[in-house]
Design a protein around this motif. Sequence first.
Motif, PDB file in Angstrom:
ATOM      1  N   VAL A  97       0.893  -1.130  -0.046  1.00  0.00           N
ATOM      2  CA  VAL A  97      -0.119  -0.006  -0.093  1.00  0.00           C
ATOM      3  C   VAL A  97       0.935   1.368  -0.075  1.00  0.00           C
ATOM      4  O   VAL A  97       0.396   2.424  -0.590  1.00  0.00           O
ATOM      5  CB  VAL A  97      -0.962  -0.122   1.077  1.00  0.00           C
ATOM      6  N   GLY A  98       2.163   1.081   0.509  1.00  0.00           N
ATOM      7  CA  GLY A  98       2.822   2.261   0.758  1.00  0.00           C
ATOM      8  C   GLY A  98       3.850   2.569  -0.540  1.00  0.00           C
ATOM      9  O   GLY A  98       4.448   3.599  -0.839  1.00  0.00           O
ATOM     10  N   LEU A  99       3.798   1.676  -1.386  1.00  0.00           N
ATOM     11  CA  LEU A  99       4.547   1.818  -2.577  1.00  0.00           C
ATOM     12  C   LEU A  99       4.577   3.174  -3.579  1.00  0.00           C
ATOM     13  O   LEU A  99       5.470   3.738  -3.679  1.00  0.00           O
ATOM     14  CB  LEU A  99       4.246   0.447  -3.485  1.00  0.00           C
ATOM     15  N   VAL A 147      -7.609  -1.797  -3.306  1.00  0.00           N
ATOM     16  CA  VAL A 147      -8.618  -0.307  -3.487  1.00  0.00           C
ATOM     17  C   VAL A 147      -7.728   0.607  -2.898  1.00  0.00           C
ATOM     18  O   VAL A 147      -7.687   2.006  -3.205  1.00  0.00           O
ATOM     19  CB  VAL A 147      -9.977  -0.584  -2.925  1.00  0.00           C
ATOM     20  N   VAL A 148      -7.421   0.170  -1.491  1.00  0.00           N
ATOM     21  CA  VAL A 148      -6.667   0.974  -0.604  1.00  0.00           C
ATOM     22  C   VAL A 148      -5.404   1.401  -1.423  1.00  0.00           C
ATOM     23  O   VAL A 148      -4.980   2.576  -1.108  1.00  0.00           O
ATOM     24  CB  VAL A 148      -6.340   0.333   0.655  1.00  0.00           C
ATOM     25  N   ARG A 149      -4.712   0.443  -1.934  1.00  0.00           N
ATOM     26  CA  ARG A 149      -3.516   0.854  -2.787  1.00  0.00           C
ATOM     27  C   ARG A 149      -3.458   1.921  -3.926  1.00  0.00           C
ATOM     28  O   ARG A 149      -2.791   2.758  -3.976  1.00  0.00           O
ATOM     29  CB  ARG A 149      -2.734  -0.520  -3.222  1.00  0.00           C
ATOM     30  N   ALA A 150      -4.804   1.930  -4.374  1.00  0.00           N
ATOM     31  CA  ALA A 150      -5.038   2.733  -5.584  1.00  0.00           C
ATOM     32  C   ALA A 150      -5.293   4.257  -5.243  1.00  0.00           C
ATOM     33  O   ALA A 150      -5.057   4.970  -5.464  1.00  0.00           O
ATOM     34  CB  ALA A 150      -6.241   2.244  -6.322  1.00  0.00           C
ATOM     35  N   LEU A 151      -5.855   4.093  -3.757  1.00  0.00           N
ATOM     36  CA  LEU A 151      -6.068   5.430  -3.033  1.00  0.00           C
ATOM     37  C   LEU A 151      -5.088   5.975  -2.253  1.00  0.00           C
ATOM     38  O   LEU A 151      -4.781   7.332  -1.866  1.00  0.00           O
ATOM     39  CB  LEU A 151      -7.367   5.311  -1.973  1.00  0.00           C
ATOM     40  N   ALA A 152      -4.109   5.335  -1.799  1.00  0.00           N
ATOM     41  CA  ALA A 152      -2.938   5.791  -0.918  1.00  0.00           C
ATOM     42  C   ALA A 152      -2.091   6.683  -1.631  1.00  0.00           C
ATOM     43  O   ALA A 152      -1.758   7.681  -0.721  1.00  0.00           O
ATOM     44  CB  ALA A 152      -2.287   4.552  -0.437  1.00  0.00           C
ATOM     45  N   GLY A 153      -1.885   6.833  -2.880  1.00  0.00           N
ATOM     46  CA  GLY A 153      -1.093   7.687  -3.517  1.00  0.00           C
ATOM     47  C   GLY A 153      -1.829   9.109  -3.716  1.00  0.00           C
ATOM     48  O   GLY A 153      -1.416   9.952  -4.287  1.00  0.00           O
TER      49      GLY A 153
END
Length: 322
Positions: A97-99, A147-153
Motif C-alpha cells: 500500500v505504501g509503494l 482499492v486502498v493501494r489505488a487510493l494511498a497515493g
Amino acid sequence: MIRFKNVSKTFDDGTEAIKDMNLHIKEGQLVALIGPSGCGKTTTMKMINRLISITSGTIEIDGKDTSNVKEVELRRNIGYVIQRIGLFPHMTIEENVGLIPKLKGKKKAEYENRVDELLNLVGLNPDIYKKRYPLELSGGQQQRVGVVRALAGEPPIILMDEPFSALDPISREQLQDELKQLQTTIKKTIVFVTHDMDEALKVADEIVVMKEGVIQQIAAPAELLENPANDFVRSFIGEERIQTYLNDHSRQSIKPFIHTMSDIPHLEHTLDSSTTIKQAVRYFIANKIDTAAVTERDQTIGVLKKDRLLTALAGIDEEEAV
Ligand SMILES: Nc1ncnc2c1ncn2[C@@H]1O[C@H](COP(=O)(O)OP(=O)(O)OP(=O)(O)O)[C@@H](O)[C@H]1O
Ligand SMILES: [Mg+2]
C-alpha cells in the motif's frame, strides 16, 4: 476533468476497438462503463493512463492533452485497480500500500496515518493486517487492499476494471457498499468498468453503455431505467429490471394521484408535482397533515390526499378498499 474528443483505437491487426468516442467525465463523479464482452471497456480505460495508445483523437485531463504528459507521471496520478488485484506477493500489505506514496518521494511518517485510515475505511484493522502478506488474506480482503493501494497515493483519478468480479456475491455487495460510502468522503473521479448492470446501477453517478466500440447512452441510473436510448440499451438493462424499477412506488411520481380542480381551497402545505409518492408520504407524516396543495412551476394545480397515496402504496384498488 477527463475528456475524450473523437477518440478512436484500431489495433495493429485491424480490430476497431473504439470508434470516434466523445465522453466527458466530470470531477468527483463515479462513472461506470458497461457493455458486453469485447465492446471496448478495458481499451477505453487503458487509453486514459496510456497503457494503450490512441489511434486518433485526444484525451484531456484537466484540459491538458495526456499525450503531452510523461507516462510515469500520468500513472502516478491515476490509481488503477484490476480484477485480480496484482499485489506483490513478497511484500507485506503495508509495503504494497505504501509503494506509490514512496515512489512519489514521501516519507513513511507522512503517509502512514492515511494508510491506516484507509484500511480502517474498508474494514481491515491495520494492527492485524499490515504485517501480513497478500496470500495470508482472503480474496475479498486482497481486493480491499487493492482499492486502498489505488487510493494511498492520493490520485485525483482512479480507474477500476471489474474490480469486484472475482468475488463471491456477498463480498461483492459489501465492497460495492464500501466503495459508495468511501466515495462520499474521498470524492475522487472514478472510472469503473463492469458488465454487471446491477453493480453499475448501484455504484455509479453516471453510466456509459457501450456496444462494439460505440457509446449508446450516457445517463444517470434513474434516467437510464426511465429512458433507455434504444433497443440495445433496453435489452441490455433487461425488461424485468426496468419493470421492477417502474413499479417501485418509492420512485413513482405523485402525479396520477393529484386531484385537479378549478376551485382549489387554500392549504397551508404545498408539494411540488415532481415529488415522489414516498417523499410525499413522509411529508404528510412529518407534518401530521392529510392534505396538501400541489404546485407545478409555482402554479397550484390540485390537491393531494394522504389516503389516496396510502391506498396506492398498499397496492389496493380504491373500489376494493371501500
Ligand atoms: N492487443 C489487442 N490486439 C488486437 N485486438 C485487441 C487487443 N486488445 C483488445 N482487442 C480487441 O478489442 C476489442 C475490445 O477489447 P476490450 O478488452 O476493450 O473489451 P472489454 O469491453 O473490456 O471486454 P471484457 O468485458 O471481455 O473485458 C475486442 O474485440 C478485443 O478482442
Ligand atoms: Mg475488459
